[in-house]
Design an enzyme around this catalytic site. Structure first.
Site, short mmCIF file in Angstrom:
data_model
loop_
_atom_site.label_atom_id
_atom_site.label_comp_id
_atom_site.label_asym_id
_atom_site.label_seq_id
_atom_site.Cartn_x
_atom_site.Cartn_y
_atom_site.Cartn_z
N ALA A 1 40.23 18.81 66.55
CA ALA A 1 41.48 18.75 67.25
C ALA A 1 42.19 20.10 67.11
CB ALA A 1 42.39 17.52 66.61
N LYS B 1 47.79 14.78 72.42
CA LYS B 1 46.85 13.80 71.62
C LYS B 1 47.18 12.27 72.11
CE LYS B 1 45.17 14.14 68.10
NZ LYS B 1 43.56 14.28 67.53
N TRP C 1 50.54 13.13 58.32
CA TRP C 1 50.98 13.95 57.14
C TRP C 1 49.64 14.07 56.21
CZ3 TRP C 1 56.16 12.17 54.64
CH2 TRP C 1 57.26 12.42 55.50
N TYR D 1 51.84 18.99 71.17
CA TYR D 1 51.03 18.59 70.34
C TYR D 1 50.62 17.00 70.38
CZ TYR D 1 48.54 16.74 66.17
OH TYR D 1 47.64 16.00 65.30
N GLN E 1 39.96 19.09 57.50
CA GLN E 1 40.33 18.18 56.08
C GLN E 1 39.54 16.94 56.12
OE1 GLN E 1 44.50 18.51 54.49
NE2 GLN E 1 45.04 18.92 56.30
N THR F 1 45.56 21.43 66.17
CA THR F 1 46.49 20.71 65.17
C THR F 1 47.77 21.83 64.65
OG1 THR F 1 45.24 21.56 63.16
CG2 THR F 1 44.94 19.23 63.93
#
Length: 288
Positions: A62, A131, A152, A127, A12, A64
């Site tokens: 990443a 991270k 988000w 997760y 994204q 995700t």
């Protein structure tokens, strides 16, 4: 001409950065996806970095899949932690400035106030753990790293909450959405602008920053906003997290305090509805 490497280029954020390149013609952009920059192959990472030799690296890549990470902890750690360590070490040794993207999931969700960058980190899922290790590896291996935690994330690209809600509202008369997890959405296009502005300003202040759009809402509130802005007839109902069990636990409260990035980089942060309208307009246009 300074060269910017963007990893995770089909995600994204990477996709939104790609759209902005026409406004930053003073830079030479190199976009790398998993086919040419596989984050689970340390040797390949170094080989690619040596080949491209960037002046800046924006690490958007990443693992995700939050729930799947519970059953694939080694792979999540390899991508979110070990790969970041390798990238950070290379950037430090080769005079390359690193911007690494992280997450609100490094927090346990027990706060009741917007979270500052130095708030205690107690991840509640694999997760988040991986991270957080990636953040630490970035700072340990390159003290000049900039880390941006966000939350988000949604956009016109990839899979995300906004696109899922639009689909469900078109398929069902009633949908249930969790109403006791509080945070703020982030329009990836807004974050992309912030990342490139940091590079363009030449005001490099290392450290951890928080960025999301302005809001203090639940996922249910977010879904209701999508319903209202699209004039959907779907009945959106709020439910407790306990009624929607997932493999990975989610933080109940992960609202980020954005004062640091706002003050240092003089950034105006849009209200989430302003940005949501922009994204919905793009999604509606592309669906016609």
């Amino acid at each position: 001409m300074k060269k910017i490497l963007v990893t995770g280029s089909n995600g994204q954020l990477g996709s939104e950065i790609k759209k902005l390149t026409e406004y930053y013609s003073q830079f030479d952009f190199v976009f790398a996806d998993r086919s040419d920059f596989s984050l689970d192959d340390g040797k390949a990472i170094v080989t690619f970095l040596n080949k491209v030799n960037p002046d800046f690296c924006i690490n958007c890549g990443a693992y995700t899949a939050v729930d799947r990470a519970e059953s694939e902890p080694e792979l999540a750690d390899c991508i979110n932690h070990i790969a970041v360590s390798i990238i950070a070490k290379w950037t430090a040794e080769n005079n390359c400035r690193l911007i690494h993207i992280s997450t609100d999931y490094v927090f346990d969700g027990n706060s009741s106030l917007p979270l500052l960058e130095d708030a205690e980190n107690i991840p509640v899922n694999v997760y988040g753990e991986t991270k957080l290790l990636g953040e630490k590896a970035s700072i340990e291996n390159n003290t000049q790293s900039i880390i941006i935690r966000t939350s988000w994330v949604y956009s016109e690209f990839g899979n995300n909450f906004v696109k899922t809600i639009l689909r469900l509202m078109s398929e069902r008369d009633v949908i249930n959405v969790v109403n006791d997890q509080i945070g703020s959405p982030t329009y990836a296009a807004d974050l992309a602008e912030v990342v490139l502005k940091i590079i363009d300003t030449e005001n490099w202040v290392p450290g951890i920053y928080h960025y999301s759009n302005e809001a203090e809402i639940s996922w249910f509130d977010f879904a209701v906003a999508i319903k209202e802005l699209t004039n959907s007839d779907c009945d959106v109902r709020g439910i407790a997290t306990s009624e929607y069990p997932t493999l990975a636990k989610r933080p109940a409260y992960s609202l980020l305090n954005k004062n640091k990035i706002r003050n240092i980089y003089k950034i105006e942060i849009p209200n989430y509805k302003q940005s949501l309208i922009k994204c919905l307009n793009k999604l509606i246009d592309t669906s016609r």
